[in-house]
Design a protein around this motif. Structure first.
Motif, PDB file in Angstrom:
ATOM      1  N   ARG A   1      18.138   5.597 -11.239  1.00 21.54           N
ATOM      2  CA  ARG A   1      17.627   4.661 -12.233  1.00 21.54           C
ATOM      3  C   ARG A   1      16.189   4.258 -11.894  1.00 21.54           C
ATOM      4  O   ARG A   1      15.888   3.964 -10.737  1.00 21.54           O
ATOM      5  CB  ARG A   1      18.547   3.429 -12.224  1.00 21.54           C
ATOM      6  N   PHE A   2      15.351   4.247 -12.923  1.00 16.52           N
ATOM      7  CA  PHE A   2      13.932   3.949 -12.736  1.00 16.52           C
ATOM      8  C   PHE A   2      13.476   2.945 -13.796  1.00 16.52           C
ATOM      9  O   PHE A   2      13.681   3.159 -14.986  1.00 16.52           O
ATOM     10  CB  PHE A   2      13.097   5.230 -12.866  1.00 16.52           C
ATOM     11  N   GLY A   3      12.839   1.885 -13.350  1.00 16.56           N
ATOM     12  CA  GLY A   3      12.343   0.868 -14.275  1.00 16.56           C
ATOM     13  C   GLY A   3      10.836   1.021 -14.496  1.00 16.56           C
ATOM     14  O   GLY A   3      10.102   1.391 -13.576  1.00 16.56           O
ATOM     15  N   PHE A   4      10.404   0.708 -15.728  1.00 14.85           N
ATOM     16  CA  PHE A   4       8.992   0.849 -16.074  1.00 14.85           C
ATOM     17  C   PHE A   4       8.419  -0.497 -16.480  1.00 14.85           C
ATOM     18  O   PHE A   4       8.879  -1.112 -17.449  1.00 14.85           O
ATOM     19  CB  PHE A   4       8.825   1.920 -17.158  1.00 14.85           C
TER      20      PHE A   4
ATOM     21  N   GLU B   1       0.840  -1.203   0.000  1.00 13.44           N
ATOM     22  CA  GLU B   1       0.000   0.000   0.000  1.00 13.44           C
ATOM     23  C   GLU B   1       0.877   1.257   0.000  1.00 13.44           C
ATOM     24  O   GLU B   1       1.744   1.410   0.843  1.00 13.44           O
ATOM     25  CB  GLU B   1      -0.868  -0.025   1.275  1.00 13.44           C
ATOM     26  N   GLY B   2       0.651   2.106  -0.979  1.00 14.01           N
ATOM     27  CA  GLY B   2       1.339   3.400  -1.006  1.00 14.01           C
ATOM     28  C   GLY B   2       2.689   3.373  -1.704  1.00 14.01           C
ATOM     29  O   GLY B   2       3.273   4.424  -1.972  1.00 14.01           O
ATOM     30  N   MET B   3       3.231   2.197  -1.999  1.00 17.74           N
ATOM     31  CA  MET B   3       4.543   2.144  -2.638  1.00 17.74           C
ATOM     32  C   MET B   3       4.408   2.284  -4.162  1.00 17.74           C
ATOM     33  O   MET B   3       3.523   1.688  -4.767  1.00 17.74           O
ATOM     34  CB  MET B   3       5.229   0.805  -2.315  1.00 17.74           C
ATOM     35  N   ILE B   4       5.268   3.112  -4.747  1.00 18.61           N
ATOM     36  CA  ILE B   4       5.371   3.171  -6.208  1.00 18.61           C
ATOM     37  C   ILE B   4       6.680   2.470  -6.537  1.00 18.61           C
ATOM     38  O   ILE B   4       7.761   2.946  -6.171  1.00 18.61           O
ATOM     39  CB  ILE B   4       5.442   4.620  -6.737  1.00 18.61           C
ATOM     40  N   TYR B   5       6.588   1.359  -7.239  1.00 21.32           N
ATOM     41  CA  TYR B   5       7.756   0.500  -7.404  1.00 21.32           C
ATOM     42  C   TYR B   5       8.346   0.650  -8.800  1.00 21.32           C
ATOM     43  O   TYR B   5       7.802   0.131  -9.776  1.00 21.32           O
ATOM     44  CB  TYR B   5       7.368  -0.960  -7.145  1.00 21.32           C
ATOM     45  N   LEU B   6       9.441   1.402  -8.869  1.00 20.25           N
ATOM     46  CA  LEU B   6      10.118   1.637 -10.146  1.00 20.25           C
ATOM     47  C   LEU B   6      11.461   0.901 -10.156  1.00 20.25           C
ATOM     48  O   LEU B   6      12.469   1.412 -10.649  1.00 20.25           O
ATOM     49  CB  LEU B   6      10.321   3.147 -10.360  1.00 20.25           C
ATOM     50  N   ASP B   7      11.455  -0.292  -9.592  1.00 24.25           N
ATOM     51  CA  ASP B   7      12.694  -1.076  -9.526  1.00 24.25           C
ATOM     52  C   ASP B   7      12.464  -2.516  -9.987  1.00 24.25           C
ATOM     53  O   ASP B   7      13.220  -3.421  -9.634  1.00 24.25           O
ATOM     54  CB  ASP B   7      13.273  -1.049  -8.112  1.00 24.25           C
ATOM     55  N   GLY B   8      11.434  -2.708 -10.787  1.00 23.43           N
ATOM     56  CA  GLY B   8      11.146  -4.039 -11.315  1.00 23.43           C
ATOM     57  C   GLY B   8      12.199  -4.496 -12.315  1.00 23.43           C
ATOM     58  O   GLY B   8      12.258  -5.676 -12.682  1.00 23.43           O
TER      59      GLY B   8
END
Lengths: 399, 399
Positions: A358-361, A17-24
């Motif tokens: 670094r940000f993954g999409f 909840e609340g996390m934006i995960y740009l490290d996939g």
């Protein structure tokens, strides 16, 4: 099967909840189905069948069965991909076999955008072979011109782990073959990130990992693809019993399997493979081009918003989306501190030395709202300037 | 901590109702704690922390932390054992390093009682090195006399996987060193089965797996021990990034870690290591000599009862319990069919070609009652003579 146009499919993942995960691009999140499937396997297979699980639950067939699932996502024909070990080990297998295929050539060509472990494995192999091989490393944009006729193998990672810069697989493979070299692709940042057509590119080898865009979990096994017409002549360096043509005959001498199975080595990691096999089911019905379109849309939105609201950051990735994988990086002098502050705000990217944020999409579980919220947090981080905080500076000499 | 004299401790394992499991020398049963711990890790670490798990849950430290736990069971000092990969890979690492330590010698000495994958890995290494090495294989009882001054490395498995015959580690290591050879022990059937004192034996390398007597689950990672005084000079053949002195500096060239960590290769299998770490907790408070005494008592009882009630079977293992590991094998011409029939009666052993019926003794979860019930079933199998059944013969040409 889910509607192929339905991206994202967040409901398939456990996302805090609340996390934006740009490290996939580093470690994928937990697919819900993995929780249930892994618990079921542990209790219902290992717990209930014990040794019999190798047959009745076909644990022994997992490396090939799951290999075919991964193969389906990278354009490889059935029977050409097998799972096991780690990416480093698979690089070594491919490289050692490639050098045996070109005994009169002594150069392994790679680029400085390759992930270090690929280069390290080449170094170790060269040192132990002690036959005068050379690891030649050029800049990524010099690769095409560096494929000379002394090159035994070209070994590069398609997508640069720092910048996301994307190599043209078909073009480089063609050049490698024109010069008589064997082509090895590392697809660590490609599989599940962009459309890949291994069969069409005609490379001899491809390797990759499955814990990034394929969400197989920490330490998920690697894959190796070998072009079907070269398998039968390959000399495996890591000639383990499960790559033997008849592992349970317990013969005293090695006879390689007549298929991609000769790239198997030891006992497969059944728990990891079970998690991975379940994780791959989230791809059912996903069209890779639709995924790519969504990835580009998210990335372009992110770049536009960051450049508008965070002018301190400079784009480190290629501006042309066709020249990028599924990640975007920015240079920022205080990148380390900024990423720490961003993570504290539950927007997860990562930092790579010396100054890369670094940000993954990953369109399976990200949408435009996530991008806007991530940039809101980043702008807030830049306003707050953690790196000027005396308490932070006292404990973090390097910012 | 459980009472050290309390063996068995069946309540710590999931053992299917009615099953007598005499195959823990192949795959250990599920420790109950693994179910809960693995589910907790998946949901509470991977699911909740995602990429942060590498630090906050110390996944990165698992290979060494669990290595120390395994080390404690085999007499290795802290910091001398690390986990990862498979036994085949660990054999390769040890062998490649050993050959570099003795560049003027060309012989790898092993015995025909070694598990085939060890021999296969040596073959692959020799083929790729292409430097004139030879794999010399002698009978197990000829090993001591075969350690000549051209031997670079002696590589043998302490306990024969077919017969349970046990090598004297200290004696053979002493002979290897006297001849100037490097000593590599495979402890696949020793760790968790018998007392081992690696430090006292002074071998340079030991390797082993953890899914047998250590109950780590199918595909649990392997271990490697390196004698502390030789680590710093070892040249790793499999020079992966997690064996680098500073993996996250992402340097372009390999610099090995200054410790046993240089034997790490790629990303560790966190799910498997989590299961293994939990599984190892069942050893808390177990005295290895008490375990050995219990193992011998169970094995001796089994042999006596089988010889009394099943005279068709001939002992294939050494009669002296001090010369055996923790398994007992019998020759029987119809061994394959007999084992099938025995398994159908829920007494689980296994068969090894051409005629060996193999039974493992694991005092953590077996007691004398189990042995009596197993022999009852075996006697019944012999009375029923499945191998004479026309229907069976029609579908099983080899009995």
């Amino acid at each position: 099967m889910t509607d192929p146009t339905a991206l994202p499919r967040k409901e398939l993942f456990v996302l805090p909840e609340g996390m934006i995960y740009l490290d996939g691009n580093s470690l994928g999140p937990l697919p819900r189905v993995v929780q249930t499937r892994l618990a079921e396997m542990v209790a219902g297979e290992w717990g209930a069948h014990l040794i019999k699980g190798w047959n009745v639950d076909d644990w022994m067939g997992q490396p090939s069965r799951v290999g075919d699932m991964v193969g389906g996502l990278i354009g490889a024909p059935a029977g050409s991909v097998v799972m096991g070990d780690t990416l480093s080990i698979k690089v070594y297998q491919a490289l050692a076999s490639a050098l045996k295929m070109r005994p009169d050539r002594k150069v392994i060509l790679s680029d400085s955008g390759n992930f270090p472990t690929d280069l390290y494995m080449a170094e170790g192999l060269i040192h132990h072979l002690n036959q005068g091989h050379e690891l030649r490393i050029v800049a990524p944009d010099e690769i095409a011109g560096a494929i000379t006729e002394d090159v035994a193998a070209v070994m590069i990672t398609q997508v640069d782990y720092r910048t996301g810069r994307l190599h043209d697989m078909a073009d480089i493979t063609r050049r490698a073959h024109a010069a008589g070299a064997v082509m090895i692709w590392d697809l660590a940042h490609s599989a599940g990130a962009i459309p890949v057509n291994i069969a069409a590119c005609e490379c001899e080898f491809a390797v990759g990992c499955t814990y990034k865009y394929l969400n197989g979990g920490p330490g998920a096994p690697a894959f190796i693809y070998v072009r079907p017409d070269v398998v039968a002549d390959l000399a495996p360096a890591l000639s383990g019993w499960l790559g033997h043509d008849a592992p349970f005959a317990f013969e005293q001498s090695y006879r390689p399997a007549q298929s991609i199975e000769r790239m198997r080595v030891g006992t497969p990691p059944v728990l990891q493979l079970t998690a991975l096999e379940a994780a791959l089911s989230v791809w059912d019905g996903v069209d890779m081009q639709a995924l790519r379109d969504a990835s580009i849309a998210l990335s372009e939105l992110f770049i536009a918003e960051v450049e508008k609201r965070c002018p301190q950051l400079t784009l480190a990735s290629p501006r042309d989306p066709q020249a990028r994988g599924s990640q975007v990086s920015f240079h920022f002098a205080h990148g380390y501190a900024a990423m720490q502050a961003l993570i504290a705000r539950d927007v997860i990217g990562d930092f790579r030395s010396p100054d890369i944020m670094r940000f993954g999409f990953t369109p399976l579980y990200l949408d435009e709202g996530d991008i806007h919220r991530a940039v809101d947090a980043l702008a807030d981080v830049l306003d707050n300037r953690l790196w000027d905080d005396p308490a932070y500076k006292a404990t973090n000499p390097v910012t």
